[in-house]
Design a protein around this motif. Structure first.
Motif, mmCIF file in Angstrom:
data_model
loop_
_atom_site.group_PDB
_atom_site.id
_atom_site.type_symbol
_atom_site.label_atom_id
_atom_site.label_comp_id
_atom_site.label_asym_id
_atom_site.label_seq_id
_atom_site.Cartn_x
_atom_site.Cartn_y
_atom_site.Cartn_z
ATOM 1 N N GLY A 167 5.055 -1.189 1.771
ATOM 2 C CA GLY A 167 4.178 -1.109 2.937
ATOM 3 C C GLY A 167 3.214 0.052 2.837
ATOM 4 N N ALA A 168 3.717 1.202 2.338
ATOM 5 C CA ALA A 168 2.862 2.378 2.191
ATOM 6 C C ALA A 168 1.787 2.151 1.132
ATOM 7 C CB ALA A 168 3.717 3.592 1.815
ATOM 8 N N TRP A 169 2.153 1.497 0.030
ATOM 9 C CA TRP A 169 1.196 1.234 -1.043
ATOM 10 C C TRP A 169 0.089 0.291 -0.577
ATOM 11 C CZ3 TRP A 169 0.673 -3.498 -3.960
ATOM 12 C CH2 TRP A 169 -0.263 -3.399 -4.999
ATOM 13 N N LEU A 170 0.471 -0.776 0.112
ATOM 14 C CA LEU A 170 -0.525 -1.717 0.606
ATOM 15 C C LEU A 170 -1.402 -1.092 1.683
ATOM 16 C CD1 LEU A 170 1.474 -5.073 0.747
ATOM 17 C CD2 LEU A 170 -0.254 -4.363 -0.916
ATOM 18 N N GLY A 171 -0.844 -0.113 2.391
ATOM 19 C CA GLY A 171 -1.611 0.557 3.433
ATOM 20 C C GLY A 171 -2.786 1.344 2.882
ATOM 21 N N ASN A 172 -2.741 1.648 1.585
ATOM 22 C CA ASN A 172 -3.841 2.382 0.959
ATOM 23 C C ASN A 172 -4.982 1.465 0.515
ATOM 24 O OD1 ASN A 172 -2.912 5.112 1.051
ATOM 25 N ND2 ASN A 172 -1.378 4.586 -0.500
ATOM 26 N N ILE A 173 -4.745 0.179 0.569
ATOM 27 C CA ILE A 173 -5.785 -0.777 0.205
ATOM 28 C C ILE A 173 -6.748 -0.923 1.383
ATOM 29 C CG2 ILE A 173 -6.245 -3.172 -0.448
ATOM 30 C CD1 ILE A 173 -3.482 -3.234 -1.752
ATOM 31 N N GLU A 174 -8.017 -0.810 1.105
ATOM 32 C CA GLU A 174 -9.020 -0.775 2.176
ATOM 33 C C GLU A 174 -8.956 -2.010 3.076
ATOM 34 O OE1 GLU A 174 -13.865 -0.157 2.775
ATOM 35 O OE2 GLU A 174 -12.969 -0.193 0.761
ATOM 36 N N PHE A 175 -8.794 -3.173 2.474
ATOM 37 C CA PHE A 175 -8.741 -4.403 3.276
ATOM 38 C C PHE A 175 -7.569 -4.365 4.249
ATOM 39 C CE2 PHE A 175 -6.916 -8.616 3.951
ATOM 40 C CZ PHE A 175 -7.994 -9.280 4.515
ATOM 41 N N VAL A 176 -6.416 -3.929 3.754
ATOM 42 C CA VAL A 176 -5.228 -3.841 4.603
ATOM 43 C C VAL A 176 -5.431 -2.799 5.687
ATOM 44 C CG1 VAL A 176 -2.753 -3.300 4.650
ATOM 45 C CG2 VAL A 176 -3.707 -4.599 2.740
ATOM 46 N N HIS A 177 -6.014 -1.684 5.294
ATOM 47 C CA HIS A 177 -6.260 -0.585 6.228
ATOM 48 C C HIS A 177 -7.158 -1.033 7.392
ATOM 49 C CE1 HIS A 177 -6.389 3.754 7.132
ATOM 50 N NE2 HIS A 177 -7.573 3.481 7.640
ATOM 51 N N LYS A 178 -8.122 -1.894 7.096
ATOM 52 C CA LYS A 178 -9.062 -2.333 8.127
ATOM 53 C C LYS A 178 -8.540 -3.526 8.944
ATOM 54 C CE LYS A 178 -13.297 -0.760 5.836
ATOM 55 N NZ LYS A 178 -14.597 -1.176 5.267
ATOM 56 N N ASN A 179 -7.452 -4.135 8.460
ATOM 57 C CA ASN A 179 -6.928 -5.323 9.146
ATOM 58 C C ASN A 179 -5.430 -5.191 9.414
ATOM 59 O OD1 ASN A 179 -9.322 -7.465 8.943
ATOM 60 N ND2 ASN A 179 -9.212 -6.380 6.983
#
Length: 230
Positions: A167-179
């Motif tokens: 979850g933390a790793w995906l949270g660093n992805i811009e798309f995930v962060h914005k959605n």
């Protein structure tokens, strides 16, 4: 942050973390890892959401500390389940169904344990419902404590830290962060898929069994003949 509720608000990971924080999270992980009443709790989605919220600074807890405490809670939860199973023994299989206890969950966990042996303690961590009952079945079956604690620790770390770090790793992805809101909804949907599949499978088996026992329009004599052959 507010997300779209797909079920009771008290089962929504975002709601649980906002209301009860890290200590509430640890209690839920402990309960779902080995207490009979914890099988319905949203473990996977809760851990994933925790990592996601930490990395996006929406949860004020160091990631390393969250991972350590989550792993510890998971390991202790399985420990409690093992000791409970060792104490109640075979009587668990004779316990009547209630709103929070279904005998079929015990049977599923028992079959899972029989199929995979000690490593089931690791594999079951990633299977909703089964992960709650497997350590209890390990205790009922009299599994050697040394083997149990070894696989318990391995499974607790892989699940507790692994899902949280994912979850933390995906949270660093811009798309995930914005959605984030959409991602959290997706997490909840994915976490209930295995439960839905099991429900539909059990329902299909029940219908098939009912049809075999006596299909509509089958003469009583033929039905008696079927049972006689059995």
């Amino acid at each position: 942050m507010t997300t779209l509720a797909l079920g009771p608000s008290w089962l929504d990971p975002d709601y649980l973390l906002n209301q009860f924080g890290l200590w509430g999270l640890l209690l839920i992980v402990f309960a779902e890892s080995g207490l009979l009443i914890g099988f319905f709790l949203p473990g996977d989605s809760l851990l994933f959401t925790t990592g996601l919220l930490i990395t996006t600074n929406k949860l004020d807890t160091p990631l390393w500390l969250a991972c350590v405490l989550i792993c510890l809670a998971a390991i202790l939860g399985d420990q409690a389940g093992y000791l409970f199973g060792k104490k109640v023994g075979p009587s668990l299989f004779n316990r009547p169904d209630s709103k929070l206890f279904k005998q079929e969950n015990v049977v599923k966990a028992h079959d899972f344990f029989e199929k995979y042996g000690p490593k089931s303690l690791v594999l079951a961590r990633f299977v909703p419902i089964v992960r709650t009952f497997t350590p209890i079945i390990a205790g009922v079956s009299g599994m050697r404590y040394r083997s149990f604690i070894t696989f318990n620790i391995i499974g607790g770390v892989m699940w507790g830290a692994g899902v949280t770090l994912l979850g933390a790793w995906l949270g660093n992805i811009e798309f995930v962060h914005k959605n984030i809101e959409a991602i959290l909804i997706l997490i909840v949907l994915v976490s209930v898929v295995p439960i839905a599949i099991e429900f539909l499978r059990a329902r299909s088996k029940s219908k098939k069994a009912a049809a075999e026992d006596g299909a509509p329009g089958t003469p009583p004599a033929q039905q008696r003949g079927r049972h006689a052959k059995r």
